[in-house]
Motif scaffolding. Structure first.
Motif, PDB file in Angstrom:
ATOM      1  N   TRP A 160     -23.555  15.762   6.456  1.00 52.67           N
ATOM      2  CA  TRP A 160     -23.199  14.440   5.963  1.00 52.67           C
ATOM      3  C   TRP A 160     -24.434  13.536   5.863  1.00 52.67           C
ATOM      4  O   TRP A 160     -24.615  12.830   4.866  1.00 52.67           O
ATOM      5  N   ASP A 161     -25.291  13.562   6.882  1.00 52.94           N
ATOM      6  CA  ASP A 161     -26.513  12.746   6.846  1.00 52.94           C
ATOM      7  C   ASP A 161     -27.419  13.165   5.680  1.00 52.94           C
ATOM      8  O   ASP A 161     -28.045  12.319   5.027  1.00 52.94           O
ATOM      9  N   SER A 162     -27.481  14.464   5.421  1.00 52.55           N
ATOM     10  CA  SER A 162     -28.318  14.954   4.326  1.00 52.55           C
ATOM     11  C   SER A 162     -27.759  14.531   2.970  1.00 52.55           C
ATOM     12  O   SER A 162     -28.509  14.133   2.074  1.00 52.55           O
ATOM     13  N   VAL A 163     -26.446  14.607   2.820  1.00 54.59           N
ATOM     14  CA  VAL A 163     -25.819  14.191   1.560  1.00 54.59           C
ATOM     15  C   VAL A 163     -26.061  12.705   1.322  1.00 54.59           C
ATOM     16  O   VAL A 163     -26.380  12.281   0.201  1.00 54.59           O
ATOM     17  N   ARG A 164     -25.950  11.906   2.364  1.00 51.93           N
ATOM     18  CA  ARG A 164     -26.187  10.462   2.232  1.00 51.93           C
ATOM     19  C   ARG A 164     -27.616  10.189   1.762  1.00 51.93           C
ATOM     20  O   ARG A 164     -27.855   9.282   0.949  1.00 51.93           O
ATOM     21  N   GLU A 165     -28.557  10.955   2.262  1.00 51.75           N
ATOM     22  CA  GLU A 165     -29.941  10.770   1.819  1.00 51.75           C
ATOM     23  C   GLU A 165     -30.130  11.218   0.380  1.00 51.75           C
ATOM     24  O   GLU A 165     -30.809  10.543  -0.410  1.00 51.75           O
ATOM     25  N   LEU A 166     -29.530  12.338   0.002  1.00 53.59           N
ATOM     26  CA  LEU A 166     -29.713  12.871  -1.342  1.00 53.59           C
ATOM     27  C   LEU A 166     -29.105  11.964  -2.408  1.00 53.59           C
ATOM     28  O   LEU A 166     -29.544  11.987  -3.562  1.00 53.59           O
ATOM     29  N   VAL A 167     -28.089  11.175  -2.055  1.00 47.12           N
ATOM     30  CA  VAL A 167     -27.503  10.236  -3.019  1.00 47.12           C
ATOM     31  C   VAL A 167     -28.133   8.855  -2.867  1.00 47.12           C
ATOM     32  O   VAL A 167     -27.590   7.849  -3.323  1.00 47.12           O
ATOM     33  N   ASP A 168     -29.318   8.793  -2.213  1.00 43.88           N
ATOM     34  CA  ASP A 168     -30.114   7.562  -2.100  1.00 43.88           C
ATOM     35  C   ASP A 168     -29.373   6.434  -1.391  1.00 43.88           C
ATOM     36  O   ASP A 168     -29.369   5.278  -1.854  1.00 43.88           O
ATOM     37  N   THR A 169     -28.738   6.751  -0.273  1.00 46.55           N
ATOM     38  CA  THR A 169     -28.147   5.708   0.560  1.00 46.55           C
ATOM     39  C   THR A 169     -29.260   4.836   1.132  1.00 46.55           C
ATOM     40  O   THR A 169     -30.266   5.342   1.624  1.00 46.55           O
ATOM     41  N   GLY A 170     -29.088   3.523   1.054  1.00 43.03           N
ATOM     42  CA  GLY A 170     -30.132   2.595   1.475  1.00 43.03           C
ATOM     43  C   GLY A 170     -30.163   2.376   2.974  1.00 43.03           C
ATOM     44  O   GLY A 170     -29.407   2.989   3.751  1.00 43.03           O
ATOM     45  N   LEU A 171     -31.044   1.474   3.384  1.00 45.11           N
ATOM     46  CA  LEU A 171     -31.152   1.104   4.795  1.00 45.11           C
ATOM     47  C   LEU A 171     -29.894   0.369   5.244  1.00 45.11           C
ATOM     48  O   LEU A 171     -29.103  -0.116   4.430  1.00 45.11           O
ATOM     49  N   SER A 172     -29.743   0.238   6.539  1.00 44.33           N
ATOM     50  CA  SER A 172     -28.607  -0.496   7.089  1.00 44.33           C
ATOM     51  C   SER A 172     -28.714  -1.972   6.712  1.00 44.33           C
ATOM     52  O   SER A 172     -29.809  -2.479   6.440  1.00 44.33           O
ATOM     53  N   PRO A 173     -27.593  -2.711   6.693  1.00 48.06           N
ATOM     54  CA  PRO A 173     -27.653  -4.150   6.402  1.00 48.06           C
ATOM     55  C   PRO A 173     -28.581  -4.897   7.359  1.00 48.06           C
ATOM     56  O   PRO A 173     -29.241  -5.863   6.947  1.00 48.06           O
ATOM     57  N   GLU A 174     -28.627  -4.450   8.617  1.00 49.35           N
ATOM     58  CA  GLU A 174     -29.488  -5.123   9.596  1.00 49.35           C
ATOM     59  C   GLU A 174     -30.965  -4.966   9.231  1.00 49.35           C
ATOM     60  O   GLU A 174     -31.734  -5.942   9.254  1.00 49.35           O
ATOM     61  N   ASP A 175     -31.377  -3.736   8.882  1.00 51.52           N
ATOM     62  CA  ASP A 175     -32.778  -3.504   8.515  1.00 51.52           C
ATOM     63  C   ASP A 175     -33.123  -4.215   7.205  1.00 51.52           C
ATOM     64  O   ASP A 175     -34.218  -4.771   7.052  1.00 51.52           O
ATOM     65  N   THR A 176     -32.191  -4.198   6.254  1.00 50.75           N
ATOM     66  CA  THR A 176     -32.431  -4.882   4.984  1.00 50.75           C
ATOM     67  C   THR A 176     -32.617  -6.377   5.197  1.00 50.75           C
ATOM     68  O   THR A 176     -33.516  -7.004   4.622  1.00 50.75           O
ATOM     69  N   SER A 177     -31.767  -6.972   6.036  1.00 46.11           N
ATOM     70  CA  SER A 177     -31.876  -8.400   6.338  1.00 46.11           C
ATOM     71  C   SER A 177     -33.195  -8.713   7.037  1.00 46.11           C
ATOM     72  O   SER A 177     -33.842  -9.731   6.733  1.00 46.11           O
ATOM     73  N   MET A 178     -33.613  -7.837   7.945  1.00 54.67           N
ATOM     74  CA  MET A 178     -34.872  -8.044   8.664  1.00 54.67           C
ATOM     75  C   MET A 178     -36.057  -8.033   7.705  1.00 54.67           C
ATOM     76  O   MET A 178     -36.948  -8.896   7.780  1.00 54.67           O
ATOM     77  N   LEU A 179     -36.080  -7.084   6.772  1.00 55.63           N
ATOM     78  CA  LEU A 179     -37.182  -7.001   5.816  1.00 55.63           C
ATOM     79  C   LEU A 179     -37.165  -8.191   4.849  1.00 55.63           C
ATOM     80  O   LEU A 179     -38.227  -8.707   4.467  1.00 55.63           O
ATOM     81  N   THR A 180     -35.976  -8.636   4.458  1.00 53.87           N
ATOM     82  CA  THR A 180     -35.873  -9.805   3.581  1.00 53.87           C
ATOM     83  C   THR A 180     -36.421 -11.050   4.274  1.00 53.87           C
ATOM     84  O   THR A 180     -37.165 -11.834   3.673  1.00 53.87           O
ATOM     85  N   ASP A 181     -36.064 -11.227   5.541  1.00 61.52           N
ATOM     86  CA  ASP A 181     -36.566 -12.379   6.303  1.00 61.52           C
ATOM     87  C   ASP A 181     -38.085 -12.324   6.430  1.00 61.52           C
ATOM     88  O   ASP A 181     -38.763 -13.356   6.346  1.00 61.52           O
ATOM     89  N   THR A 182     -38.610 -11.118   6.641  1.00 62.28           N
ATOM     90  CA  THR A 182     -40.065 -10.959   6.753  1.00 62.28           C
ATOM     91  C   THR A 182     -40.753 -11.399   5.464  1.00 62.28           C
ATOM     92  O   THR A 182     -41.771 -12.101   5.492  1.00 62.28           O
ATOM     93  N   ALA A 183     -40.204 -11.002   4.323  1.00 61.01           N
ATOM     94  CA  ALA A 183     -40.790 -11.387   3.041  1.00 61.01           C
ATOM     95  C   ALA A 183     -40.676 -12.894   2.809  1.00 61.01           C
ATOM     96  O   ALA A 183     -41.623 -13.536   2.334  1.00 61.01           O
ATOM     97  N   MET A 184     -39.523 -13.471   3.152  1.00 57.62           N
ATOM     98  CA  MET A 184     -39.312 -14.899   2.926  1.00 57.62           C
ATOM     99  C   MET A 184     -40.257 -15.760   3.763  1.00 57.62           C
ATOM    100  O   MET A 184     -40.617 -16.872   3.361  1.00 57.62           O
ATOM    101  N   LYS A 185     -40.664 -15.255   4.922  1.00 52.75           N
ATOM    102  CA  LYS A 185     -41.559 -16.016   5.804  1.00 52.75           C
ATOM    103  C   LYS A 185     -43.024 -15.909   5.387  1.00 52.75           C
ATOM    104  O   LYS A 185     -43.886 -16.567   5.978  1.00 52.75           O
ATOM    105  N   THR A 186     -43.307 -15.075   4.401  1.00 53.42           N
ATOM    106  CA  THR A 186     -44.685 -14.913   3.934  1.00 53.42           C
ATOM    107  C   THR A 186     -45.091 -16.112   3.083  1.00 53.42           C
ATOM    108  O   THR A 186     -44.346 -16.528   2.189  1.00 53.42           O
ATOM    109  N   GLU A 187     -46.248 -16.655   3.358  1.00 51.89           N
ATOM    110  CA  GLU A 187     -46.734 -17.816   2.616  1.00 51.89           C
ATOM    111  C   GLU A 187     -46.854 -17.493   1.125  1.00 51.89           C
ATOM    112  O   GLU A 187     -47.426 -16.480   0.738  1.00 51.89           O
TER     113      GLU A 187
END
Length: 387
Positions: A213-240
């Motif tokens: 199941w984990d392999s199938v999820r990767e092969l169909v390009d399942t994205g990062l978790s909502p928590e990780d996505t939110s963390m990366l978005t916040d990091t970008a928004m805080k960049t000058e």
């Protein structure tokens, strides 16, 4: 403006060492699995333990999985090439899926066989003490190889090696079940041996399902978790210099993460400043998740999520330069043009390297001439003495 920040990642310089480490730990595990499989099947057959026989078959599936791991790791740890610019890690994912499918098939067959045996009343003899000894040896051996293999898998960041380690851990768990069921059967509860065989088979199938199941999820390009996505978005928004972030898309390739992101910046800044802001975002994201391999960032001058994107049918630089030449008689040879394509309008900045005079092109005249064009937004003219 789009940028790919890491067409050649530093990780690829150590691929040979990673491949050697993976092969070495897998061969050690394969030798141990083969020895334990032989011991458990022979002892189980001689001393009346179907559970130990199933556990031995489980060990032989470990041998098969080890062979898959060795073959896959040899290919998946190759550096990117012309046909595989992102590398070969997806081959590792396919290998993990094959391994999981094998475990599901083996687990299902063994469970079904022992359910029929139990219902038919085929359990007649209690296992003897050598079964207990073989199971204890298996627990110790498999727990050791699990810890060693997991350590190497984490070190080289390989999901396939880590998956193989957990496969070894399930063998240790199943041997614990054999120990408990053997003690119970020797005390008179003979049916526990068949029940233990069924439980072990279910464990094998469940682990296989998780891998698949984990392999199938990767092969169909399942994205990062909502928590990780939110963390990366916040990091970008805080960049000058970043005004807005949108279209943050992610996918996995083996243990690595690939990202695409749109960054909105002030429209009047230079291309080089926009690139610098993007690189600052990349650095911040990599500090949050160290297994990000590639980040493609697109620099936007406006938020194209809130309004219709700027049309590609707007006039080009050469077309605008030709129009300006008509209204300025002839553009001064040292003139520069800066264009801003925003909200389906073209905003023009003209920089003339000549002092303002009655003979110089006048902003009001040029603006009046261009105002009839639907695409015209605004005009600013700068005059300066030549250096």
């Amino acid at each position: 403006m789009s940028e790919n920040t890491s067409s050649v990642h530093p990780r690829y310089h150590g691929l040979d060492k990673e491949r050697d480490a993976a092969t070495r730990v897998t061969v050690i595990g394969m030798i141990l699995d083969a020895a334990l499989g032989i011991i458990k099947c022979i002892v189980g057959a001689l001393f009346h333990s179907q559970a130990l026989i199933v556990d031995g078959i489980h060990s032989f599936t470990d041998v098969a999985s080890d062979l898959v791991v060795i073959a896959v790791m040899k290919v998946s740890r190759q550096a990117p090439d012309e046909n595989h610019p992102y590398g070969h890690q997806r081959i590792e994912t396919i290998g993990t899926m094959v391994l999981g499918s094998i475990l599901i098939a083996v687990g299902g067959a063994l469970a079904w066989d022992n359910i029929l045996r139990m219902l038919a009343g085929g359990v007649t003899e209690a296992p003897e003490w050598p079964v207990l000894a073989a199971a204890v040896v298996s627990v110790i051996g498999k727990e050791w190889i699990f810890r060693y293999t997991r350590h190497i898998g984490q070190l080289i960041r390989s999901d396939l090696i880590i998956a193989n380690a957990w496969h070894s851990r399930t063998d240790a768990f199943s041997s614990v079940i054999v120990v408990l069921s053997t003690v119970g059967a020797m005390l008179g509860y003979i049916w526990l041996d068949a029940l233990a065989a069924i439980i072990i088979a279910v464990i094998v199938g469940r682990i296989g399902w998780q891998f698949t199941w984990d392999s199938v999820r990767e092969l169909v390009d399942t994205g990062l978790s909502p928590e990780d996505t939110s963390m990366l978005t916040d990091t970008a928004m805080k960049t000058e210099g970043v005004r807005n972030v949108h279209e943050l898309r992610s996918r996995r390739m083996g243990h690595d993460i690939l990202l695409d992101i749109h960054l909105q910046v002030r429209p009047e800044i230079s291309v080089s400043e926009g690139h610098h802001i993007g690189m600052q975002v990349v650095e911040g994201m990599r500090k949050q998740l160290d297994n990000i391999r590639d980040i493609n960032f697109h620099i936007d001058a406006e938020n194209d999520e809130d309004a219709m994107p700027t049309s590609e049918r707007l006039p080009t630089r050469e077309e605008i330069r030709a129009l300006l030449a008509d209204y300025c008689d002839a553009l001064p040879p040292q003139s520069r043009i800066r264009l801003h394509y925003l909200r389906n309008k073209v905003h023009i900045e003209l920089m003339f390297e000549l002092p303002f005079s009655d003979s110089a092109p006048r902003a009001a005249d040029i603006e009046a001439a261009l105002s009839d064009y639907a695409w015209f937004g605004s005009l600013r003219v700068w005059y300066s003495a030549p250096h």
